[in-house]
Design an enzyme around this catalytic site. Structure first.
Site, PDB file in Angstrom:
ATOM      1  N   ALA A   1     -28.546 -57.366 -27.525  1.00 22.69           N
ATOM      2  CA  ALA A   1     -27.509 -56.336 -27.658  1.00 22.69           C
ATOM      3  C   ALA A   1     -26.547 -56.310 -26.486  1.00 22.69           C
ATOM      4  O   ALA A   1     -25.493 -55.676 -26.547  1.00 22.69           O
ATOM      5  CB  ALA A   1     -28.168 -54.964 -27.802  1.00 22.69           C
TER       6      ALA A   1
ATOM      7  N   ARG B   1     -21.121 -61.341 -17.617  1.00 22.48           N
ATOM      8  CA  ARG B   1     -20.945 -62.436 -16.661  1.00 22.48           C
ATOM      9  C   ARG B   1     -20.465 -63.733 -17.320  1.00 22.48           C
ATOM     10  O   ARG B   1     -20.017 -64.656 -16.650  1.00 22.48           O
ATOM     11  CB  ARG B   1     -22.280 -62.685 -15.916  1.00 22.48           C
ATOM     12  CG  ARG B   1     -22.614 -61.589 -14.926  1.00 22.48           C
ATOM     13  CD  ARG B   1     -24.068 -61.654 -14.471  1.00 22.48           C
ATOM     14  NE  ARG B   1     -24.989 -61.055 -15.454  1.00 22.48           N
ATOM     15  CZ  ARG B   1     -26.320 -61.022 -15.319  1.00 22.48           C
ATOM     16  NH1 ARG B   1     -26.878 -61.555 -14.250  1.00 22.48           N
ATOM     17  NH2 ARG B   1     -27.081 -60.458 -16.244  1.00 22.48           N
TER      18      ARG B   1
ATOM     19  N   GLY C   1     -29.450 -50.956 -20.984  1.00 23.43           N
ATOM     20  CA  GLY C   1     -30.429 -51.790 -20.286  1.00 23.43           C
ATOM     21  C   GLY C   1     -31.529 -52.302 -21.204  1.00 23.43           C
ATOM     22  O   GLY C   1     -31.686 -51.845 -22.348  1.00 23.43           O
TER      23      GLY C   1
ATOM     24  N   LYS D   1      -9.916 -90.380 -46.190  1.00 23.43           N
ATOM     25  CA  LYS D   1     -10.426 -89.048 -46.535  1.00 23.43           C
ATOM     26  C   LYS D   1     -10.920 -89.046 -47.970  1.00 23.43           C
ATOM     27  O   LYS D   1     -10.237 -89.578 -48.847  1.00 23.43           O
ATOM     28  CB  LYS D   1      -9.297 -88.026 -46.360  1.00 23.43           C
ATOM     29  CG  LYS D   1      -9.749 -86.607 -46.579  1.00 23.43           C
ATOM     30  CD  LYS D   1      -8.673 -85.742 -47.226  1.00 23.43           C
ATOM     31  CE  LYS D   1      -8.652 -85.894 -48.728  1.00 23.43           C
ATOM     32  NZ  LYS D   1      -7.805 -84.934 -49.430  1.00 23.43           N
TER      33      LYS D   1
ATOM     34  N   ALA E   1       4.620-106.649 -51.012  1.00 15.52           N
ATOM     35  CA  ALA E   1       4.850-105.918 -49.765  1.00 15.52           C
ATOM     36  C   ALA E   1       6.073-105.010 -49.892  1.00 15.52           C
ATOM     37  O   ALA E   1       7.038-105.353 -50.566  1.00 15.52           O
ATOM     38  CB  ALA E   1       5.051-106.909 -48.630  1.00 15.52           C
TER      39      ALA E   1
ATOM     40  N   ARG F   1      10.263-103.312 -54.926  1.00 15.29           N
ATOM     41  CA  ARG F   1      11.261-103.273 -53.845  1.00 15.29           C
ATOM     42  C   ARG F   1      12.625-103.788 -54.340  1.00 15.29           C
ATOM     43  O   ARG F   1      12.707-104.557 -55.303  1.00 15.29           O
ATOM     44  CB  ARG F   1      10.767-104.082 -52.659  1.00 15.29           C
ATOM     45  CG  ARG F   1      10.574-105.526 -52.968  1.00 15.29           C
ATOM     46  CD  ARG F   1       9.998-106.241 -51.758  1.00 15.29           C
ATOM     47  NE  ARG F   1       9.850-107.637 -52.068  1.00 15.29           N
ATOM     48  CZ  ARG F   1       8.769-108.349 -51.807  1.00 15.29           C
ATOM     49  NH1 ARG F   1       7.710-107.785 -51.246  1.00 15.29           N
ATOM     50  NH2 ARG F   1       8.729-109.619 -52.089  1.00 15.29           N
TER      51      ARG F   1
HETATM   52  C1  UD1 Z   1     -33.506 -59.901 -17.078  1.00 15.21           C
HETATM   53  C2  UD1 Z   1     -34.671 -59.207 -16.362  1.00 15.21           C
HETATM   54  C3  UD1 Z   1     -35.025 -60.009 -15.109  1.00 15.21           C
HETATM   55  C4  UD1 Z   1     -35.373 -61.441 -15.502  1.00 15.21           C
HETATM   56  C5  UD1 Z   1     -34.258 -62.086 -16.332  1.00 15.21           C
HETATM   57  C6  UD1 Z   1     -34.750 -63.388 -16.904  1.00 15.21           C
HETATM   58  C7  UD1 Z   1     -34.417 -56.802 -16.762  1.00 15.21           C
HETATM   59  C8  UD1 Z   1     -34.015 -55.495 -16.196  1.00 15.21           C
HETATM   60  N1  UD1 Z   1     -34.284 -57.853 -15.983  1.00 15.21           N
HETATM   61  O1  UD1 Z   1     -32.398 -59.859 -16.224  1.00 15.21           O
HETATM   62  O2  UD1 Z   1     -36.132 -59.410 -14.457  1.00 15.21           O
HETATM   63  O3  UD1 Z   1     -35.643 -62.195 -14.337  1.00 15.21           O
HETATM   64  O4  UD1 Z   1     -33.880 -61.240 -17.433  1.00 15.21           O
HETATM   65  O5  UD1 Z   1     -33.722 -64.079 -17.554  1.00 15.21           O
HETATM   66  O6  UD1 Z   1     -34.876 -56.845 -17.883  1.00 15.21           O
HETATM   67  N2  UD1 Z   1     -29.934 -56.672 -23.491  1.00 15.21           N
HETATM   68  C9  UD1 Z   1     -29.979 -55.758 -24.523  1.00 15.21           C
HETATM   69  N3  UD1 Z   1     -29.557 -54.494 -24.278  1.00 15.21           N
HETATM   70  C10 UD1 Z   1     -29.137 -54.076 -23.064  1.00 15.21           C
HETATM   71  C11 UD1 Z   1     -29.111 -55.015 -22.003  1.00 15.21           C
HETATM   72  C12 UD1 Z   1     -29.529 -56.311 -22.260  1.00 15.21           C
HETATM   73  O7  UD1 Z   1     -30.353 -56.096 -25.648  1.00 15.21           O
HETATM   74  O8  UD1 Z   1     -28.788 -52.895 -22.919  1.00 15.21           O
HETATM   75  C13 UD1 Z   1     -30.353 -58.067 -23.774  1.00 15.21           C
HETATM   76  C14 UD1 Z   1     -29.261 -59.092 -23.459  1.00 15.21           C
HETATM   77  O9  UD1 Z   1     -28.449 -59.323 -24.594  1.00 15.21           O
HETATM   78  C15 UD1 Z   1     -30.070 -60.331 -23.049  1.00 15.21           C
HETATM   79  C16 UD1 Z   1     -31.378 -59.743 -22.518  1.00 15.21           C
HETATM   80  O10 UD1 Z   1     -31.437 -58.402 -22.941  1.00 15.21           O
HETATM   81  O11 UD1 Z   1     -30.347 -61.165 -24.154  1.00 15.21           O
HETATM   82  C17 UD1 Z   1     -31.464 -59.807 -20.992  1.00 15.21           C
HETATM   83  O12 UD1 Z   1     -30.371 -59.087 -20.437  1.00 15.21           O
HETATM   84  P1  UD1 Z   1     -29.605 -59.588 -19.133  1.00 15.21           P
HETATM   85  O13 UD1 Z   1     -28.552 -58.610 -18.824  1.00 15.21           O
HETATM   86  O14 UD1 Z   1     -29.230 -60.998 -19.249  1.00 15.21           O
HETATM   87  O15 UD1 Z   1     -30.764 -59.441 -18.044  1.00 15.21           O
HETATM   88  P2  UD1 Z   1     -30.901 -60.244 -16.694  1.00 15.21           P
HETATM   89  O16 UD1 Z   1     -29.985 -59.666 -15.683  1.00 15.21           O
HETATM   90  O17 UD1 Z   1     -30.814 -61.693 -16.948  1.00 15.21           O
HETATM   91 MG    MG Z   2     -30.157 -62.731 -18.548  1.00 17.53          MG
END
Ligand code: UD1
Ligand code: MG
Length: 453
Positions: free
Chosen positions: A9, A14, A78, A347, A419, A436
């Site tokens: 989600a 980044r 998160g 094609k 040709a 031709r």
């Molecule tokens: C996360 C872990 C970190 C780990 C790393 C490994 C946490 C807090 N941290 O960090 O410890 O070392 O992965 O790759 O979990 N996502 C949601 N909803 C949200 C936020 C994120 O579904 O609200 C999903 C993202 O789409 C992604 C996954 O969770 O697929 C991980 O999120 P991301 O933000 O990449 O976490 P990291 O900073 O990589």
């Molecule tokens: Mg990640």
């Protein structure tokens, strides 16, 4: 009972891309599809995907996978908040929940099996994957006591300088006892620098928390930005090329070539530099492919040579030479012993055995018999501005240089087209087709002589 939840989600800020992070492809397959494939042999009772940012695009991308249940996380606060969304969907569920970050694509199925086995045999509350990484920046650091029991996970941005030196990192793949997790999920807080609810905080709250260390850090790489995406691509490509080199394929300059998991090569195949295979490609024995070839979703026979050419959705028989600079487009079917030369575009056409199209031609919506010789610059004029029409050419027919065959048209067998002709009417077998204008030659008509005296 087993449930799987994939976290997909997040915004993927980044990546600096409007496209959802988990839909970015690695060797032609999205991160999320790779994570799903890695779980293929687990046969879960419930299969949940947590979506939020650009959720419709992700749903659309996975629409063929009927077993998936989509759970909406809105807004995204998160990874812990993402898992909290399961409280409703998994109410009353008894069993394990495997949680996988949707951005960790290189995990092996065997490793997930090992995680589940360790979790079950040790009756853990949570077991998760870790690795020792020489470059731990960006990952959550895992702290254990002397007996290797997990004390907790601290995110990179929340670590002090000393904690950052810890190289044991969290891979983002967990196996939970669901009823125990469900009990503590509502208690998660967001007291951290990012003000997010972290799934990683559950580890310190569950008494029996274990980790399983993966030996190769590459297997649990996360993709958070374009550089990490490119690093994962490079790992996959190296794995694939090494696999085929171990089966006898020669790559003259391996790093300059790319392929997919859906490619298959016969014996004694040589792949020259800058050659790329996309989608499902099947290459026969004794082929020389490249340099500079792009082949997508095509089946190539044995003893085929292809140089500096592009081909998509094409079928090629045995003993065929293609290129340099041929462009073979979808639904082209070339039989054995054919020669397709430079600057030839084909094609949606069938070309029968032993036919030669050696130079500067366009063949579209056509059926060519065997042993046809297409003269340089022959064009099938297949489009009338509205519709496409077919050109039929019988066996052993020859078209002269610069012929235009205006479709729909049927040219018989053993025909010769003079040709420079523009042919608009059918030509029966054995005939000469010529259109031709007659040449006029005026002897002694030299402009130089006329104006110089
Ligand atoms: C996360 C872990 C970190 C780990 C790393 C490994 C946490 C807090 N941290 O960090 O410890 O070392 O992965 O790759 O979990 N996502 C949601 N909803 C949200 C936020 C994120 O579904 O609200 C999903 C993202 O789409 C992604 C996954 O969770 O697929 C991980 O999120 P991301 O933000 O990449 O976490 P990291 O900073 O990589
Ligand atoms: Mg990640």
């Amino acid at each position: 009972m087993l449930a799987i939840a994939i976290l997909a989600a997040g915004k993927g800020t980044r990546m600096k891309s409007d496209f959802p992070k988990v839909l970015h492809p690695l060797s032609g397959k999205s991160l999320i599809k790779r994570v799903i494939t890695n779980c293929n042999n687990l046969n879960p009772d419930r299969y949940l995907i947590i979506i939020g940012h650009q959720s419709e695009l992700i749903k659309q991308h996975l629409k063929d996978q009927k077993e998936l249940e989509f759970i909406l996380q809105q807004p995204q606060k998160g990874t812990g908040h993402a898992v909290q969304q399961l409280l409703e969907a998994l109410k009353g569920f008894k069993g394990e929940l495997i949680v996988l970050n949707g951005d960790v694509p290189l995990l092996r199925t065997e490793t997930i099996d090992q995680l589940l086995n360790k979790h079950r045999s040790r009756h853990a509350d949570v077991t998760f994957l870790t690795t020792k990484s020489p470059t731990p920046k960006g990952y959550g650091r895992v702290f254990t006591d002397k007996k290797d029991k997990v004390k907790g996970i601290i995110e990179d941005c929340d670590c002090n300088e000393k904690q950052k030196l810890n190289q044991l990192v969290n891979a983002g793949i967990y196996c939970f006892d669901w009823p125990k997790l469900a009990e503590i999920l509502p208690k998660l807080q967001s007291k951290n620098i990012q003000k997010e609810i972290y799934i990683t905080d559950t580890v310190a709250m569950l008494p029996n928390a274990l980790h399983l260390k993966v030996d190769n850090p590459d297997e649990v790489r996360g993709v958070n930005d374009q550089i990490q995406l490119a690093e994962c691509e490079s790992i996959i490509q190296t794995r694939l090329r090494n696999y085929w080199m171990n089966k006898g394929v020669t790559f003259v300059d391996p790093p300059s070539c790319t392929l997919t998991e859906e490619c298959h090569f016969g014996t004694e195949v040589i792949v020259e530099p800058q050659t790329h295979f996309r989608g499902q490609c099947q290459i026969g024995n004794n082929c020389l492919i490249g340099p500079g070839v792009l082949i997508s979703n095509s089946i190539i026979g044995s003893n085929v040579k292809i140089v500096h050419s592009v081909m998509t959705d094409v079928k090629v028989g045995n003993n065929v030479d293609i290129g340099p600079f041929a462009h073979l487009r979808p639904q082209t079917d070339i039989a054995d012993q054919c020669k397709i030369g430079n600057f030839v575009e084909i094609k949606k056409s069938r070309i029968d055995q032993g036919t030669k199209i050696n130079h500067l031609s366009y063949i579209g919506d056509a059926k060519l018999g065997s042993k046809v010789n297409i003269g340089a610059g022959t064009i099938t004029a297949n489009f009338d501005g509205k519709n496409k029409h077919q050109t039929l050419i019988g066996n052993s027919t020859k078209t002269g240089a610069n012929s235009v065959l205006v479709a729909p048209i049927s040219i018989g067998s053993e025909v010769t087209i003079g040709a420079g002709s523009t042919i608009t009417k059918d030509v029966p077998s054995g005939a000469l087709g010529l259109s031709r204008a007659k040449q006029i030659t005026k002897e002694g008509w030299s402009q130089i002589k006329k104006y110089s005296s």
